[in-house]
Design a protein around this motif. Structure first.
Motif, PDB file in Angstrom:
ATOM      1  N   ARG A  32       0.821  -1.216   0.000  1.00  0.00           N
ATOM      2  CA  ARG A  32       0.000   0.000   0.000  1.00  0.00           C
ATOM      3  C   ARG A  32       0.857   1.270   0.000  1.00  0.00           C
ATOM      4  NH1 ARG A  32      -4.232  -1.095   4.766  1.00  0.00           N
ATOM      5  NH2 ARG A  32      -5.079   0.913   4.147  1.00  0.00           N
ATOM      6  N   TYR A  33       2.148   1.102  -0.270  1.00  0.00           N
ATOM      7  CA  TYR A  33       3.042   2.263  -0.234  1.00  0.00           C
ATOM      8  C   TYR A  33       2.772   3.205  -1.404  1.00  0.00           C
ATOM      9  CZ  TYR A  33       7.141   5.213  -0.333  1.00  0.00           C
ATOM     10  OH  TYR A  33       7.961   6.308  -0.359  1.00  0.00           O
ATOM     11  N   GLU A  34       2.825   4.496  -1.108  1.00  0.00           N
ATOM     12  CA  GLU A  34       2.686   5.540  -2.123  1.00  0.00           C
ATOM     13  C   GLU A  34       3.582   6.700  -1.708  1.00  0.00           C
ATOM     14  OE1 GLU A  34       2.402   7.892  -4.832  1.00  0.00           O
ATOM     15  OE2 GLU A  34       1.051   6.201  -5.207  1.00  0.00           O
ATOM     16  N   SER A  35       4.539   7.052  -2.568  1.00  0.00           N
ATOM     17  CA  SER A  35       5.510   8.094  -2.218  1.00  0.00           C
ATOM     18  C   SER A  35       4.918   9.501  -2.265  1.00  0.00           C
ATOM     19  CB  SER A  35       6.722   8.017  -3.148  1.00  0.00           C
ATOM     20  OG  SER A  35       6.329   8.227  -4.493  1.00  0.00           O
ATOM     21  N   ASN A  36       3.819   9.661  -3.004  1.00  0.00           N
ATOM     22  CA  ASN A  36       3.140  10.952  -3.083  1.00  0.00           C
ATOM     23  C   ASN A  36       2.207  11.069  -1.873  1.00  0.00           C
ATOM     24  OD1 ASN A  36       0.854  12.755  -3.722  1.00  0.00           O
ATOM     25  ND2 ASN A  36       1.849  12.989  -5.709  1.00  0.00           N
ATOM     26  N   TYR A  37       2.591  11.883  -0.902  1.00  0.00           N
ATOM     27  CA  TYR A  37       1.872  11.917   0.372  1.00  0.00           C
ATOM     28  C   TYR A  37       0.403  12.341   0.268  1.00  0.00           C
ATOM     29  CZ  TYR A  37       6.297  11.133   2.887  1.00  0.00           C
ATOM     30  OH  TYR A  37       7.461  10.607   3.375  1.00  0.00           O
ATOM     31  N   PRO A  38       0.069  13.407  -0.471  1.00  0.00           N
ATOM     32  CA  PRO A  38      -1.358  13.747  -0.557  1.00  0.00           C
ATOM     33  C   PRO A  38      -2.180  12.648  -1.225  1.00  0.00           C
ATOM     34  CG  PRO A  38      -0.038  15.162  -1.996  1.00  0.00           C
ATOM     35  CD  PRO A  38       0.910  14.434  -1.109  1.00  0.00           C
ATOM     36  N   LYS A  39      -1.590  11.985  -2.211  1.00  0.00           N
ATOM     37  CA  LYS A  39      -2.290  10.863  -2.847  1.00  0.00           C
ATOM     38  C   LYS A  39      -2.465   9.720  -1.850  1.00  0.00           C
ATOM     39  CE  LYS A  39      -0.951   9.530  -7.007  1.00  0.00           C
ATOM     40  NZ  LYS A  39      -0.184   8.797  -8.064  1.00  0.00           N
ATOM     41  N   ALA A  40      -1.406   9.431  -1.084  1.00  0.00           N
ATOM     42  CA  ALA A  40      -1.460   8.349  -0.092  1.00  0.00           C
ATOM     43  C   ALA A  40      -2.555   8.606   0.939  1.00  0.00           C
ATOM     44  CB  ALA A  40      -0.106   8.221   0.606  1.00  0.00           C
ATOM     45  N   ILE A  41      -2.624   9.834   1.440  1.00  0.00           N
ATOM     46  CA  ILE A  41      -3.624  10.156   2.461  1.00  0.00           C
ATOM     47  C   ILE A  41      -5.026  10.171   1.855  1.00  0.00           C
ATOM     48  CG2 ILE A  41      -4.423  11.961   4.053  1.00  0.00           C
ATOM     49  CD1 ILE A  41      -1.445  12.569   4.563  1.00  0.00           C
ATOM     50  N   SER A  42      -5.145  10.614   0.616  1.00  0.00           N
ATOM     51  CA  SER A  42      -6.446  10.579  -0.058  1.00  0.00           C
ATOM     52  C   SER A  42      -6.962   9.145  -0.164  1.00  0.00           C
ATOM     53  CB  SER A  42      -6.337  11.198  -1.456  1.00  0.00           C
ATOM     54  OG  SER A  42      -6.021  12.568  -1.367  1.00  0.00           O
ATOM     55  N   MET A  43      -6.064   8.216  -0.450  1.00  0.00           N
ATOM     56  CA  MET A  43      -6.458   6.806  -0.530  1.00  0.00           C
ATOM     57  C   MET A  43      -6.936   6.300   0.832  1.00  0.00           C
ATOM     58  SD  MET A  43      -5.714   5.892  -3.733  1.00  0.00           S
ATOM     59  CE  MET A  43      -4.902   4.358  -4.117  1.00  0.00           C
ATOM     60  N   LEU A  44      -6.271   6.752   1.897  1.00  0.00           N
ATOM     61  CA  LEU A  44      -6.689   6.365   3.247  1.00  0.00           C
ATOM     62  C   LEU A  44      -8.035   6.994   3.605  1.00  0.00           C
ATOM     63  CD1 LEU A  44      -3.239   6.652   5.055  1.00  0.00           C
ATOM     64  CD2 LEU A  44      -4.509   4.541   4.612  1.00  0.00           C
ATOM     65  N   ILE A  45      -8.260   8.224   3.164  1.00  0.00           N
ATOM     66  CA  ILE A  45      -9.551   8.884   3.396  1.00  0.00           C
ATOM     67  C   ILE A  45     -10.667   8.098   2.710  1.00  0.00           C
ATOM     68  CG2 ILE A  45     -10.922  10.933   2.786  1.00  0.00           C
ATOM     69  CD1 ILE A  45      -8.321  12.583   3.309  1.00  0.00           C
ATOM     70  N   ILE A  46     -10.405   7.637   1.493  1.00  0.00           N
ATOM     71  CA  ILE A  46     -11.399   6.839   0.766  1.00  0.00           C
ATOM     72  C   ILE A  46     -11.749   5.573   1.549  1.00  0.00           C
ATOM     73  CG2 ILE A  46     -11.730   5.404  -1.307  1.00  0.00           C
ATOM     74  CD1 ILE A  46     -10.142   7.620  -2.836  1.00  0.00           C
ATOM     75  N   GLU A  47     -10.753   4.997   2.235  1.00  0.00           N
ATOM     76  CA  GLU A  47     -10.970   3.760   2.995  1.00  0.00           C
ATOM     77  C   GLU A  47     -11.816   3.959   4.251  1.00  0.00           C
ATOM     78  OE1 GLU A  47      -7.389   1.652   3.946  1.00  0.00           O
ATOM     79  OE2 GLU A  47      -6.557   1.925   1.948  1.00  0.00           O
ATOM     80  N   GLN A  48     -11.923   5.189   4.722  1.00  0.00           N
ATOM     81  CA  GLN A  48     -12.637   5.443   5.976  1.00  0.00           C
ATOM     82  C   GLN A  48     -14.097   5.005   5.880  1.00  0.00           C
ATOM     83  OE1 GLN A  48     -12.282   9.645   6.678  1.00  0.00           O
ATOM     84  NE2 GLN A  48     -10.091   9.587   7.068  1.00  0.00           N
ATOM     85  N   LYS A  91     -15.989  13.547   1.787  1.00  0.00           N
ATOM     86  CA  LYS A  91     -14.633  13.056   1.518  1.00  0.00           C
ATOM     87  C   LYS A  91     -13.950  13.829   0.390  1.00  0.00           C
ATOM     88  CE  LYS A  91     -14.968   8.350   3.338  1.00  0.00           C
ATOM     89  NZ  LYS A  91     -14.812   6.908   3.027  1.00  0.00           N
ATOM     90  N   VAL A  92     -14.728  14.325  -0.562  1.00  0.00           N
ATOM     91  CA  VAL A  92     -14.148  15.182  -1.607  1.00  0.00           C
ATOM     92  C   VAL A  92     -13.496  16.395  -0.949  1.00  0.00           C
ATOM     93  CG1 VAL A  92     -14.664  16.730  -3.543  1.00  0.00           C
ATOM     94  CG2 VAL A  92     -15.679  14.437  -3.465  1.00  0.00           C
ATOM     95  N   ASN A  93     -14.201  16.987   0.009  1.00  0.00           N
ATOM     96  CA  ASN A  93     -13.645  18.137   0.732  1.00  0.00           C
ATOM     97  C   ASN A  93     -12.382  17.749   1.496  1.00  0.00           C
ATOM     98  OD1 ASN A  93     -15.596  19.984  -0.097  1.00  0.00           O
ATOM     99  ND2 ASN A  93     -16.971  19.495   1.599  1.00  0.00           N
ATOM    100  N   TYR A  94     -12.407  16.585   2.127  1.00  0.00           N
ATOM    101  CA  TYR A  94     -11.245  16.126   2.890  1.00  0.00           C
ATOM    102  C   TYR A  94     -10.035  15.917   1.975  1.00  0.00           C
ATOM    103  CZ  TYR A  94     -14.500  15.057   6.756  1.00  0.00           C
ATOM    104  OH  TYR A  94     -15.433  15.120   7.755  1.00  0.00           O
ATOM    105  N   ILE A  95     -10.275  15.329   0.808  1.00  0.00           N
ATOM    106  CA  ILE A  95      -9.187  15.082  -0.145  1.00  0.00           C
ATOM    107  C   ILE A  95      -8.596  16.409  -0.628  1.00  0.00           C
ATOM    108  CG2 ILE A  95      -8.713  14.267  -2.504  1.00  0.00           C
ATOM    109  CD1 ILE A  95     -10.683  11.913  -1.836  1.00  0.00           C
ATOM    110  N   LYS A  96      -9.455  17.360  -0.923  1.00  0.00           N
ATOM    111  CA  LYS A  96      -8.952  18.660  -1.382  1.00  0.00           C
ATOM    112  C   LYS A  96      -8.245  19.405  -0.251  1.00  0.00           C
ATOM    113  CE  LYS A  96     -11.629  19.218  -5.538  1.00  0.00           C
ATOM    114  NZ  LYS A  96     -12.373  20.138  -6.422  1.00  0.00           N
ATOM    115  N   ASN A  97      -8.736  19.251   0.977  1.00  0.00           N
ATOM    116  CA  ASN A  97      -8.023  19.815   2.133  1.00  0.00           C
ATOM    117  C   ASN A  97      -6.606  19.259   2.213  1.00  0.00           C
ATOM    118  OD1 ASN A  97     -10.332  21.171   2.956  1.00  0.00           O
ATOM    119  ND2 ASN A  97     -10.909  19.652   4.497  1.00  0.00           N
ATOM    120  N   THR A  98      -6.486  17.965   1.928  1.00  0.00           N
ATOM    121  CA  THR A  98      -5.189  17.290   1.997  1.00  0.00           C
ATOM    122  C   THR A  98      -4.222  17.839   0.953  1.00  0.00           C
ATOM    123  OG1 THR A  98      -6.223  15.265   2.839  1.00  0.00           O
ATOM    124  CG2 THR A  98      -4.039  15.044   1.847  1.00  0.00           C
ATOM    125  N   TYR A  99      -4.693  17.965  -0.273  1.00  0.00           N
ATOM    126  CA  TYR A  99      -3.828  18.501  -1.332  1.00  0.00           C
ATOM    127  C   TYR A  99      -3.439  19.953  -1.050  1.00  0.00           C
ATOM    128  CZ  TYR A  99      -3.822  14.477  -4.439  1.00  0.00           C
ATOM    129  OH  TYR A  99      -3.589  13.232  -4.985  1.00  0.00           O
TER     130      TYR A  99
END
Length: 203
Positions: A32-48, A91-99
């Motif tokens: 599940r590794y992803e070097s792009n941190y905002p992308k990695a956290i967005s994927m975790l947000i989707i899993e919530q 979650k769209v808002n959360y993902i954009k907050n992350t980026y």
């Protein structure tokens, strides 16, 4: 990560010994590794708060949607377009907050201790302790993380150790016993739930 060293420590616990015997070859952190941190956290947000199967489907769609896009381009994606692939408005808002957070903040997470990583990430609206702990495990490869808020982990302990009510005191005792390899213990407990293979069912 030295999995053999971790397994040798954990196998003193008979339930962990059983889980190691079943899943030793399947335990990994890099899937599940992803070097792009905002992308990695967005994927975790989707899993919530969604099923494992649903999360896989939505994450694939999300990766297709953002393919070859930089941070600014991801932020420009219409909210409705993101929602159309199965991501809730919240979650769209959360993902954009992350980026936005990673565009505005340059933080060397690899050289922060665990508590500081959690403190920084939870500044992002939509990123709580669980998401931060998953980031520590799967992105920063920290070896001694146990997420008390992860229901799958708690349920796996209850079933494998035949405990109907898991007190904070008992959970803390497990965490202390598994230290400094709580991450590997967690991977084994998750695998047990995923495969529906439990210690108590063979006793």
């Amino acid at each position: 990560m030295d999995f053999e060293k971790a397994f040798n420590h954990l196998k003193n616990d008979k339930i962990m010994f059983f889980l190691i015997s079943k899943f030793k070859k399947d335990i990994t952190l890099t899937d599940r590794y992803e070097s792009n941190y905002p992308k990695a956290i967005s994927m975790l947000i989707i899993e919530q708060q969604v099923s494992f199967k649903a999360a896989i489907t939505i994450k694939k769609r999300f990766l297709t949607l953002i393919k070859n896009k930089n941070t600014d381009e991801v932020l420009e994606i219409d909210d409705n377009e993101m929602q159309s692939i199965g991501i809730s408005h919240r979650k769209v808002n959360y993902i954009k907050n992350t980026y936005l957070f990673f565009r505005e903040n340059k933080i060397d997470f690899e050289n922060l201790d665990e508590n500081k990583v959690i403190k920084e990430l939870t500044r992002i609206k939509g990123v709580g302790k669980w998401t931060s702990e998953m980031f520590l495990i799967f992105i920063l490869f920290k070896t001694n993380i146990f997420s008390k808020g992860d229901l799958a982990l708690i349920n796996s302990i209850k079933v494998n150790y035949n405990i109907s009510k898991l007190s904070d005191q008992k959970l803390d005792a497990f965490i202390k016993k598994w230290s400094p390899y709580n991450t590997i213990a967690s991977l084994l407990l998750w695998k047990s739930i995923e495969e529906k293979v439990f210690y108590k069912k063979i006793r």
